[in-house]
Design an enzyme around this catalytic site. Structure first.
Site, PDB file in Angstrom:
ATOM      1  N   GLU A 178       2.006  -4.502  -2.707  1.00  0.00           N
ATOM      2  CA  GLU A 178       1.286  -5.622  -3.315  1.00  0.00           C
ATOM      3  C   GLU A 178       0.338  -5.147  -4.423  1.00  0.00           C
ATOM      4  O   GLU A 178      -0.827  -4.846  -4.162  1.00  0.00           O
ATOM      5  CB  GLU A 178       0.487  -6.394  -2.255  1.00  0.00           C
ATOM      6  CG  GLU A 178      -0.252  -7.589  -2.824  1.00  0.00           C
ATOM      7  CD  GLU A 178      -1.032  -8.386  -1.778  1.00  0.00           C
ATOM      8  OE1 GLU A 178      -1.729  -9.345  -2.173  1.00  0.00           O
ATOM      9  OE2 GLU A 178      -0.951  -8.052  -0.581  1.00  0.00           O
ATOM     10  N   LYS A 220       5.358  -7.685  -3.590  1.00  0.00           N
ATOM     11  CA  LYS A 220       4.494  -8.868  -3.509  1.00  0.00           C
ATOM     12  C   LYS A 220       3.569  -8.872  -4.732  1.00  0.00           C
ATOM     13  O   LYS A 220       2.448  -8.384  -4.673  1.00  0.00           O
ATOM     14  CB  LYS A 220       3.684  -8.858  -2.208  1.00  0.00           C
ATOM     15  CG  LYS A 220       2.776 -10.086  -2.045  1.00  0.00           C
ATOM     16  CD  LYS A 220       2.063 -10.094  -0.702  1.00  0.00           C
ATOM     17  CE  LYS A 220       1.083 -11.262  -0.607  1.00  0.00           C
ATOM     18  NZ  LYS A 220       0.433 -11.379   0.709  1.00  0.00           N
TER      19      LYS A 220
END
Length: 339
Positions: A178, A220
């Protein structure tokens, strides 16, 4: 766990028509949200809230997995049933946030480095033994008109993300990578895209250097959106176009799924932009969601710490999940908000 098994888990996470519920807020973040909603900031209330989320009827119809924190992954219902077992019985894969948060990056004012690599190998092994199938690590990048993020910030966080991902795969967990370009600030959408591309290039270069297998991870990222204080805000279609252009330029096709974070978006805005992404053809990857506030916020407000509001709060959570499931087929409409 073998590479094919990890790749299978990654595919299940990115399953068509489903996304992730990120309920991995740190204690400090959770307590701040409770305070804003007038809820007591106690362990008991955090336990009650996360139990409410995990036991929402029908959640597994729209959600493939849940991201927990260390506190939650070890908790159980009053009858002794572990939260991990509750999630599994609902058809949800269990994930765990393993970074220990962002700290100031030395010699770089205004920038952060995410920490948590010390002892991570042993922690990952422990989480796998508890039933976790995947993990998450977040690196954050502040943006301004010209200076931020610095090359040092990009390099440091990309290296940490890659080392984390390699350790996850060694432990038999699928890493969710992420890298978040923050929405805070007055930067333009063009600047967001420029920075997002630079960050993703740095991340994938480090993933390759650390021999991370791309077919066994989930990306992500943020959507490409102008800063919240920017006077020019773009349409959902323009956000979708810029986001897809950015990803096509940088992300290898071997990645089995991209699951967007919501950042500072409202639930409705996140759903509308996710919907616009699925109305544009030609994505090499399944595109889905891994939302926290954009899924939870209505439920938290309705619950307000009162057990009498539990069923209504759970219904609100599942409603938001269903809105996002509709967006994954390009069928979300704001009229769904009043149904």
């Amino acid at each position: 766990m073998t590479l094919p098994a990890l790749a299978e888990t990654a595919g299940l996470l990115a399953a068509t028509g489903k996304g992730l519920l990120a309920m991995d807020e740190s204690t400090g973040t959770c307590n701040r949200r409770f305070a804003a909603a007038g809820i007591a900031q106690t362990l008991a209330m955090r336990h009650a809230y996360r139990e409410l989320l995990l036991t929402a009827p029908g959640l597994g119809e729209c959600i493939s997995g849940v991201i927990l924190v260390d506190e939650t992954v070890r908790q159980a219902q009053a009858d002794g049933t572990p939260f991990v077992q509750i999630a599994q019985e609902a058809g949800l894969l269990v994930g765990i946030k393993v970074d220990t948060g962002a700290q100031d990056l030395a010699a770089h004012p205004g920038e952060k480095i995410t920490e948590g690599l010390d002892g991570l190998r042993e922690r990952l092994q422990g989480y796998a033994a508890l039933g976790a199938r995947f993990a998450k690590w977040r690196g954050v990048f502040a943006v301004d008109g010209r200076r931020l993020p610095s090359p040092a910030c990009i390099d440091a966080n990309a290296h940490a993300l890659a080392r984390y991902a390699a350790l996850c795969q060694e432990a038999g967990l699928v890493p969710i990578v992420e890298p978040e370009v923050l929405m805070d600030g007055a930067h333009t959408q063009q600047r967001c895209q420029q920075v997002t591309e630079a960050v993703l290039r740095g991340v994938f270069a480090q993933l390759a250097r650390q021999d991370v297998r791309l077919e066994a991870l989930i990306l992500k990222p943020n959507m490409v959106i102008a800063g919240l204080a920017c006077p020019t805000q773009h349409s959902d279609a323009e956000v979708a176009e810029a986001t897809l252009q950015c990803l096509r330029r940088v992300v290898p096709a071997a990645v089995p799924g991209i699951m967007f974070l919501s950042g500072g978006q409202s639930g409705r805005d996140a759903s509308m932009r996710l919907n616009a992404l699925h109305q544009r053809p030609g994505s090499p990857w399944p595109l889905s969601f891994s939302f926290a506030r954009a899924l939870q916020h209505p439920a938290l407000d309705i619950w307000a710490g009162q057990d009498a509001n539990r069923a209504a709060a759970q219904a609100a959570l599942v409603h938001r999940a269903r809105c996002n499931r509709a967006a994954l087929s390009g069928e979300y409409d704001t009229a769904m908000e009043t149904r």
